[in-house]
Design an enzyme around this catalytic site. Sequence first.
Site, short mmCIF file in Angstrom:
data_model
loop_
_atom_site.label_atom_id
_atom_site.label_comp_id
_atom_site.label_asym_id
_atom_site.label_seq_id
_atom_site.Cartn_x
_atom_site.Cartn_y
_atom_site.Cartn_z
N ARG A 194 -1.84 -5.73 4.50
CA ARG A 194 -2.54 -4.67 3.77
C ARG A 194 -2.54 -3.35 4.55
O ARG A 194 -3.00 -2.33 4.03
CB ARG A 194 -3.99 -5.09 3.48
CG ARG A 194 -4.10 -6.22 2.50
CD ARG A 194 -3.54 -5.88 1.15
NE ARG A 194 -4.20 -4.73 0.58
CZ ARG A 194 -3.64 -3.86 -0.27
NH1 ARG A 194 -2.38 -4.01 -0.62
NH2 ARG A 194 -4.33 -2.86 -0.75
N ALA A 230 -6.12 2.79 0.90
CA ALA A 230 -5.72 1.61 0.13
C ALA A 230 -5.89 0.40 1.05
O ALA A 230 -4.95 -0.08 1.65
CB ALA A 230 -4.28 1.73 -0.36
N CYS A 231 -7.13 -0.07 1.17
CA CYS A 231 -7.47 -1.05 2.19
C CYS A 231 -7.46 -2.47 1.65
O CYS A 231 -7.68 -2.72 0.47
CB CYS A 231 -8.85 -0.76 2.77
SG CYS A 231 -9.02 0.88 3.47
N GLY A 232 -7.25 -3.42 2.57
CA GLY A 232 -7.50 -4.83 2.30
C GLY A 232 -8.81 -5.19 2.98
O GLY A 232 -9.09 -4.73 4.08
#
Length: 231
Positions: A53, A22-24
């Site tokens: 993030r 679940a990356c920014g």
Amino acid sequence: MPHFDDYPKAQGLYNPNLEKDACGVGFVADLTGQPSRRTVVDALHVLNHLTHRGACGCEQETGDGAGILCSIPHTFFQKVCKAEMGLDLPEKGRYAAGIFFFEKGNDAKTAESKKMIDDIVKELGQKVLGWRKLPVRPTHNKGLGATALACEPYMEQLFIGASDDAKAEQFEAVLYMIRRKAAIAGRAKYGEKNFYVCSLSSNVITYKGMLKSEQVMEYFADLDDDDFHSH
């Protein structure tokens, strides 16, 4: 010592099979296509503002992963390859660079893995130009947390020259085959304790690790060099 690719065992409500990314992500580009130091500095500035993030453990200096993808820094690689390896690189686009993670403290296994990779490169008709020990700074500033240090890999850069008759698109396709064949061969020999191909391309390179966003430039000395340019 934990392997850099290990997951914790299932316990309580935690199940490693449910792990998901679940990356920014931030993007910085120069529309002229001209590599510059400014683009790299701006990209790292964006990365430093993506801390929200990511995540960290009970140790504030252990992150769950951060990195930067950029175009091949040709001028920088020319400089360090000549100075550190005595290697004159081919023109831009006629070579590839990649970063490999190996199990830290196991020199024999690293040497065996590198030979396996070299053999695959030659088998597919390309040229092994050399390996470079990637300079890292795990104790820079506040340093890495104990958990990140415990599973820190040993990292090297591989430089591959294109065969004389390879066109750009063909070279990238062969590099993908090298990466996949190396990963499959390594998994067959070492199982889950395999080496990891972080990136391998003639166009881009990725610097990443079990880091917080603000630790990326602190950890990778290459990114702190004024000659490291990207577009």
